[in-house]
Design a protein around this motif. Structure first.
Motif, PDB file in Angstrom:
ATOM      1  N   PHE A  69       0.850  -1.196   0.000  1.00  0.00           N
ATOM      2  CA  PHE A  69       0.000   0.000   0.000  1.00  0.00           C
ATOM      3  C   PHE A  69       0.883   1.243   0.000  1.00  0.00           C
ATOM      4  N   GLN A  70       1.117   1.792  -1.202  1.00  0.00           N
ATOM      5  CA  GLN A  70       2.023   2.925  -1.335  1.00  0.00           C
ATOM      6  C   GLN A  70       1.450   4.052  -2.190  1.00  0.00           C
ATOM      7  N   VAL A  71       0.319   3.843  -2.815  1.00  0.00           N
ATOM      8  CA  VAL A  71      -0.191   4.764  -3.832  1.00  0.00           C
ATOM      9  C   VAL A  71      -1.440   5.485  -3.336  1.00  0.00           C
ATOM     10  N   LEU A  72      -1.564   6.772  -3.706  1.00  0.00           N
ATOM     11  CA  LEU A  72      -2.748   7.562  -3.373  1.00  0.00           C
ATOM     12  C   LEU A  72      -3.765   7.466  -4.513  1.00  0.00           C
ATOM     13  N   THR A  73      -5.033   7.352  -4.127  1.00  0.00           N
ATOM     14  CA  THR A  73      -6.112   7.237  -5.103  1.00  0.00           C
ATOM     15  C   THR A  73      -7.221   8.214  -4.757  1.00  0.00           C
ATOM     16  N   ASP A  74      -7.613   9.055  -5.724  1.00  0.00           N
ATOM     17  CA  ASP A  74      -8.750   9.953  -5.546  1.00  0.00           C
ATOM     18  C   ASP A  74     -10.033   9.183  -5.843  1.00  0.00           C
ATOM     19  N   ARG A  75     -10.957   9.225  -4.903  1.00  0.00           N
ATOM     20  CA  ARG A  75     -12.209   8.497  -5.062  1.00  0.00           C
ATOM     21  C   ARG A  75     -13.337   9.444  -5.458  1.00  0.00           C
ATOM     22  N   PRO A  76     -14.340   8.934  -6.156  1.00  0.00           N
ATOM     23  CA  PRO A  76     -15.445   9.796  -6.613  1.00  0.00           C
ATOM     24  C   PRO A  76     -16.244  10.431  -5.471  1.00  0.00           C
ATOM     25  N   ASP A  77     -16.173   9.854  -4.284  1.00  0.00           N
ATOM     26  CA  ASP A  77     -16.968  10.373  -3.172  1.00  0.00           C
ATOM     27  C   ASP A  77     -16.295  11.521  -2.426  1.00  0.00           C
ATOM     28  N   GLY A  78     -15.183  12.051  -2.962  1.00  0.00           N
ATOM     29  CA  GLY A  78     -14.516  13.175  -2.320  1.00  0.00           C
ATOM     30  C   GLY A  78     -13.541  12.769  -1.238  1.00  0.00           C
ATOM     31  N   PRO A 126      -1.722   5.745   2.089  1.00  0.00           N
ATOM     32  CA  PRO A 126      -1.067   5.405   3.351  1.00  0.00           C
ATOM     33  C   PRO A 126      -0.775   6.634   4.198  1.00  0.00           C
ATOM     34  N   GLY A 127      -1.401   6.708   5.358  1.00  0.00           N
ATOM     35  CA  GLY A 127      -1.142   7.808   6.276  1.00  0.00           C
ATOM     36  C   GLY A 127      -1.913   9.074   5.985  1.00  0.00           C
ATOM     37  N   VAL A 128      -2.833   9.074   5.026  1.00  0.00           N
ATOM     38  CA  VAL A 128      -3.534  10.313   4.691  1.00  0.00           C
ATOM     39  C   VAL A 128      -4.370  10.816   5.866  1.00  0.00           C
ATOM     40  N   ALA A 129      -4.940   9.877   6.635  1.00  0.00           N
ATOM     41  CA  ALA A 129      -5.705  10.267   7.824  1.00  0.00           C
ATOM     42  C   ALA A 129      -4.851  10.168   9.077  1.00  0.00           C
ATOM     43  N   ASP A 130      -4.028   9.139   9.155  1.00  0.00           N
ATOM     44  CA  ASP A 130      -3.259   8.837  10.347  1.00  0.00           C
ATOM     45  C   ASP A 130      -1.760   8.898  10.054  1.00  0.00           C
ATOM     46  N   MET A 131      -1.084  10.087  10.124  1.00  0.00           N
ATOM     47  CA  MET A 131      -1.808  11.318  10.345  1.00  0.00           C
ATOM     48  C   MET A 131      -1.213  12.464   9.537  1.00  0.00           C
ATOM     49  N   LYS A 132      -0.864  12.215   8.280  1.00  0.00           N
ATOM     50  CA  LYS A 132      -0.244  13.289   7.502  1.00  0.00           C
ATOM     51  C   LYS A 132      -1.259  14.378   7.161  1.00  0.00           C
ATOM     52  N   GLY A 133      -2.523  13.981   7.002  1.00  0.00           N
ATOM     53  CA  GLY A 133      -3.558  15.002   6.888  1.00  0.00           C
ATOM     54  C   GLY A 133      -3.677  15.814   8.172  1.00  0.00           C
ATOM     55  N   HIS A 136      -4.860   2.118   9.466  1.00  0.00           N
ATOM     56  CA  HIS A 136      -4.062   0.901   9.657  1.00  0.00           C
ATOM     57  C   HIS A 136      -4.480  -0.201   8.684  1.00  0.00           C
ATOM     58  N   SER A 137      -5.067   0.175   7.574  1.00  0.00           N
ATOM     59  CA  SER A 137      -5.415  -0.799   6.539  1.00  0.00           C
ATOM     60  C   SER A 137      -5.212  -0.161   5.171  1.00  0.00           C
ATOM     61  N   ALA A 138      -5.242  -0.988   4.146  1.00  0.00           N
ATOM     62  CA  ALA A 138      -5.074  -0.475   2.784  1.00  0.00           C
ATOM     63  C   ALA A 138      -6.295   0.287   2.296  1.00  0.00           C
ATOM     64  N   ASP A 139      -7.342   0.359   3.105  1.00  0.00           N
ATOM     65  CA  ASP A 139      -8.517   1.154   2.759  1.00  0.00           C
ATOM     66  C   ASP A 139      -8.529   2.515   3.443  1.00  0.00           C
ATOM     67  N   GLU A 140      -7.440   2.885   4.117  1.00  0.00           N
ATOM     68  CA  GLU A 140      -7.383   4.165   4.832  1.00  0.00           C
ATOM     69  C   GLU A 140      -7.764   5.324   3.907  1.00  0.00           C
ATOM     70  N   TYR A 141      -8.586   6.227   4.447  1.00  0.00           N
ATOM     71  CA  TYR A 141      -9.013   7.343   3.609  1.00  0.00           C
ATOM     72  C   TYR A 141      -9.149   8.626   4.421  1.00  0.00           C
ATOM     73  N   LEU A 142      -9.027   9.729   3.705  1.00  0.00           N
ATOM     74  CA  LEU A 142      -9.195  11.089   4.213  1.00  0.00           C
ATOM     75  C   LEU A 142     -10.410  11.711   3.532  1.00  0.00           C
TER      76      LEU A 142
END
Length: 380
Positions: free
Chosen positions: A93-102, A107-114, A350-356
């Motif tokens: 899990f190393q790549v950022l993905t923009d999702r249609p739901d905003g 990895p770490g986008v919520a915990d806690m680089k955001g 802490h999972s590959a589904d982590e989202y911000l």
């Protein structure tokens, strides 16, 4: 904030990735140097690890960032975060993905680089307002593994502060973490005596059996206010050899300080009983590294202040107790009121589904900035 989050999340900074943490520390130092004050990168305090063979070795950690702004101000705050993630350098899990739901998955986008982006933006707004409040910022490199190399740094920085804000993520709906239980992690080394399992088993002292007895004895100490989880036993070998070594890994979750004392007494009693009954030697490594975090009077006032700010900004603020732990536990133990989920709204950490949730960046930065301004004006 979103650009910073993307840039920082693109750097793998798993707790054990020292090169990645060094890159991350440099990027954070550059970004936070836009604030006034003295910034330094602090060498980690020595920490240890117990291997499967019972040997104890040093654990390498990255450096921690410490920024001190207006240390002589009448009112001072502590803001903390962490630069490490749970994803090692070889994690898929190393790549950022923009999702249609905003939302952004990464990895770490919520915990806690955001959360770090929110913290910096809030402080930039406070400085732009000419606010005279003093503050320390601590961003450590080992929170995800217990902050063993940074706990002293955080404790020292917490002393004398009127309040603290930590930037762990809030729940997706914005709910904050209220009271937290504590945690203790132990590696207990059991040394027995090897012997032939068929010819002379009576001469052996089975370390696996002793470790199992110890696990059962510790498990018997659990209660509604003390969770005990014997998680793993390392050791053993060929079927025809009485094992002379085992390492029991066990986690405790005490609800309050009294349960820590009870758990420690249970450990001491179980170790003495098992050592005598099985004629083995037992070494206990570990500690209760995260004290419980109750909502005392000071914390209640801080939650009330943040809730009032949220009301004025049209951001409903609620909180509930949680079994998780973080650096907020240690800050509260130092006597400083703290809210430790001032970061972004997000989930599946802490999972590959982590989202911000991208819209929460500005929302939470505004919440922090106004909270800090009100603390500067009225205290707590």
């Amino acid at each position: 904030m979103l650009l910073r989050t993307r840039t920082w999340a693109a750097v793998n900074s798993g707790t054990g990735n020292i090169a990645g943490l060094a890159t991350m520390a440099g990027m954070l130092a550059d970004a936070f140097s836009a604030l006034p004050g003295a910034l330094r990168l602090v060498e980690p305090v020595a920490a240890e690890r117990v291997a499967v063979d019972g040997t104890v070795s040093a654990v390498t950690h990255g450096r921690h960032l410490h920024l001190s702004v207006r240390p002589d101000a009448a009112r001072r705050l502590l803001l903390t975060g962490h630069m490490d993630t749970v994803y090692p350098a070889d994690h898929p899990f190393q790549v950022l993905t923009d999702r249609p739901d905003g939302t952004v998955n990464g990895p770490g986008v919520a915990d806690m680089k955001g959360g770090l982006a929110v913290m910096l933006a809030a402080l930039e707004a406070v400085e732009a307002a000419g606010c005279p409040i003093g503050y320390d910022v601590i961003i450590n490199s080992d929170e995800e593994t217990g902050s063993f190399s940074s706990a002293g740094l955080i404790e020292d920085a917490a002393r004398g502060k009127i309040a603290a804000l930590t930037y762990e993520p809030a729940l997706p709906d914005g709910t904050l973490a209220g009271a937290r239980g504590g945690t203790g992690n132990f590696s207990i080394v059991v040394r027995g005596r090897s012997a032939h399992a068929g010819r002379n088993p009576q001469d052996g002292r089975n370390a696996i059996v002793a470790a199992a007895a110890l696990a059962l004895a510790l498990n018997a100490a659990k209660s509604p206010r003390l969770s005990v989880n014997p998680a793993r036993i390392d050791g053993g070998g060929p079927n025809n050899v009485v094992p002379d070594l085992a390492v029991l890994r066990v986690n405790f979750r005490p609800a309050d300080a009294a349960e820590i004392a009870r758990a420690q007494a249970a450990i001491d009693a179980a170790v003495a009983e098992v050592a005598a009954a099985h004629d083995v030697q037992i070494e206990v490594h570990g500690s209760f590294n995260r004290p419980p975090k109750p909502i005392d009077a000071g914390a209640a006032r801080l939650f009330g202040l943040v809730q009032a700010v949220g009301t004025d900004l049209g951001v409903p603020i609620t909180w509930r107790d949680t079994g998780g732990v973080c650096d907020g536990n240690n800050i509260a133990a130092a006597g400083t009121p703290v809210i430790d989920t001032m970061g972004v709204r997000g989930g599946a950490i802490h999972s590959a589904d982590e989202y911000l949730i991208v819209d929460s960046l500005a929302e939470r930065a505004g919440l922090s900035a106004v909270t800090i301004l009100r603390l500067a004006e009225n205290g707590l």
